[in-house]
Design an enzyme around this catalytic site. Structure first.
Site, PDB file in Angstrom:
ATOM      1  N   CYS A 105      59.567  35.882  -4.593  1.00 10.43           N
ATOM      2  CA  CYS A 105      58.763  34.672  -4.400  1.00 10.43           C
ATOM      3  C   CYS A 105      59.406  33.475  -5.077  1.00 10.43           C
ATOM      4  O   CYS A 105      59.255  33.278  -6.288  1.00 10.43           O
ATOM      5  CB  CYS A 105      57.363  34.918  -4.952  1.00 10.43           C
ATOM      6  SG  CYS A 105      56.314  33.473  -4.837  1.00 10.43           S
ATOM      7  N   CYS A 134      57.070  31.044  -6.779  1.00 13.06           N
ATOM      8  CA  CYS A 134      56.484  31.506  -8.051  1.00 13.06           C
ATOM      9  C   CYS A 134      57.496  31.388  -9.180  1.00 13.06           C
ATOM     10  O   CYS A 134      57.152  31.021 -10.290  1.00 13.06           O
ATOM     11  CB  CYS A 134      56.100  32.978  -8.006  1.00 13.06           C
ATOM     12  SG  CYS A 134      55.331  33.509  -6.517  1.00 13.06           S
ATOM     13  N   ASP A 135      58.730  31.780  -8.905  1.00  9.66           N
ATOM     14  CA  ASP A 135      59.669  32.026 -10.005  1.00  9.66           C
ATOM     15  C   ASP A 135      60.850  31.059 -10.083  1.00  9.66           C
ATOM     16  O   ASP A 135      61.597  31.094 -11.050  1.00  9.66           O
ATOM     17  CB  ASP A 135      60.202  33.471  -9.895  1.00  9.66           C
ATOM     18  CG  ASP A 135      59.068  34.479  -9.984  1.00  9.66           C
ATOM     19  OD1 ASP A 135      58.064  34.166 -10.642  1.00  9.66           O
ATOM     20  OD2 ASP A 135      59.183  35.562  -9.387  1.00  9.66           O
TER      21      ASP A 135
END
Ligand code: NAP
Length: 309
Positions: free
Chosen positions: A135, A138-139
């Site tokens: 992701c 997200c990261d």
């Protein structure tokens, strides 16, 4: 233990499941949502969601899901935070088991979503969350000023590569062929970006690192030669697998395992069983389209129950 009877059981709790819960709860059908251990679905793995209408400033994925859950609760939805272990749709009321607990439902809405596909390397699994991610949204933030790699050649890989250029010094796309699968607009954008490099005809054979990703071992799919690429993170963007293991041999699935639904409908191959969201949609895969099909499933279920009471 005797089975608990419900009018509607919703299996899964992403945007599709929770929207169907809001609608069926407001129709006084008192839905039971078996939300799963990984409740909330794929949006729980994202940060900012900027394209869900109604949030002009954007909203965090987990916050959006918490809002949807709260909205479903407000109208009387009941939740079970566990995974369904077995179903029996051979007769009505339909059977759904959570361990030893048996539920019987007049109608079912399936919204179990899809999961990110992985390369299948032991080193990838070991370093998942320690430099290996599925992701980018997200990261990506964790890799400010570091070099990154992304595997895949579809729209997701290219979209995520472009996103990662906001943080990384360089993003290397590793693709197993010499041509991207992605749409022309995404290909053009990715190839025009100075921060993006592409290594064609290559596969990752090992993710190297002890506590964090340090490099990748690549194999040229044409010559068989191996090489090393130093990166701080590896993003895997090679598609998704629908979460339909429970329904194999029960419902009609397509060749990729997605639940087949009738045209312009969420009806599955078994009357009274409906499917919404990514578990039946391999084209749009958006939170808003999943929510939309959850609404369709709720309305269709309500009508079906009225006709088959
Ligand atoms: P996808 O289109 O199925 O692409 C998956 C990519 O990963 C392909 O390039 C594939 O290679 C590669 N791949 C698969 N298994 C692999 C493996 N084991 N090792 C290495 N590479 C592997 O999946 P997606 O990119 O997630 O997109 C899914 C759908 O969502 C598509 O319809 C896409 O258009 C859509 N989507 C649209 C947007 C947008 O419009 N903004 C954004 C994201 C996704 P091959 O090409 O060699 O098969």
């Amino acid at each position: 233990m005797s089975a608990q009877h419900r009018e509607i059981v919703v299996i899964g709790s992403g945007p599709a499941g929770l929207t169907s819960a809001v609608y069926t709860a407001r129709a006084n059908l008192e839905p039971l949502v078996i939300e799963g251990v990984g409740a909330g679905g794929q949006l729980m793995l994202t940060t900012e969601v900027e394209n869900f209408p109604g949030f002009p400033e954007g909203i965090l994925g987990p916050a959006l899901m918490a809002n949807m859950r709260e909205q479903a609760l407000r109208f009387g939805t009941e939740f079970v935070t566990d995974d369904v272990s077995r179903v029996d749709f051979s007769s009505r009321p339909f059977g759904v088991w959570v361990g030893d607990t048996e539920y019987r439902a007049d109608a079912i809405i399936i919204s179990t979503g899809a999961s990110a596909r992985m390369l299948g390397l032991p080193s990838e699994q070991r370093l998942l969350g320690y430099g290996v991610s599925t992701c980018a949204t997200c990261d990506g933030f964790f890799y400010r000023g570091r070099p990154l790699a992304i595997v895949g050649g579809g729209d997701s890989a290219l979209e995520e590569a472009l996103f990662l250029t906001k943080f990384a010094t360089k993003v290397t796309i590793i693709h197993r062929r010499d041509e991207f699968r992605a749409s022309k607009i995404m290909r053009d954008r990715a190839l025009a970006n100075d921060k993006i490099d592409v290594i064609w005809n290559a596969e990752v054979t090992e993710v190297v690192g002890d506590q964090a990703v340090e490099s990748l071992v690549l194999r040229d799919t044409v010559t068989g030669e191996t090489s090393t690429l130093e990166v701080a993170g590896l993003f895997v963007a090679i598609g998704h697998t629908p979460n339909t293991a429970l329904f194999e041999g029960v419902l009609d699935l397509d060749e990729n395992g997605y639940i087949v639904t009738a045209a312009d409908s969420t009806a599955t191959s078994i009357p009274g069983v409906f499917a919404a969201g990514d578990v039946q949609d391999h084209v749009y895969r958006q939170a808003i389209t999943a929510a939309g099909s959850g609404c369709m499933a709720a309305i269709e279920t309500e009508r079906w129950l009225a006709e088959h009471a």
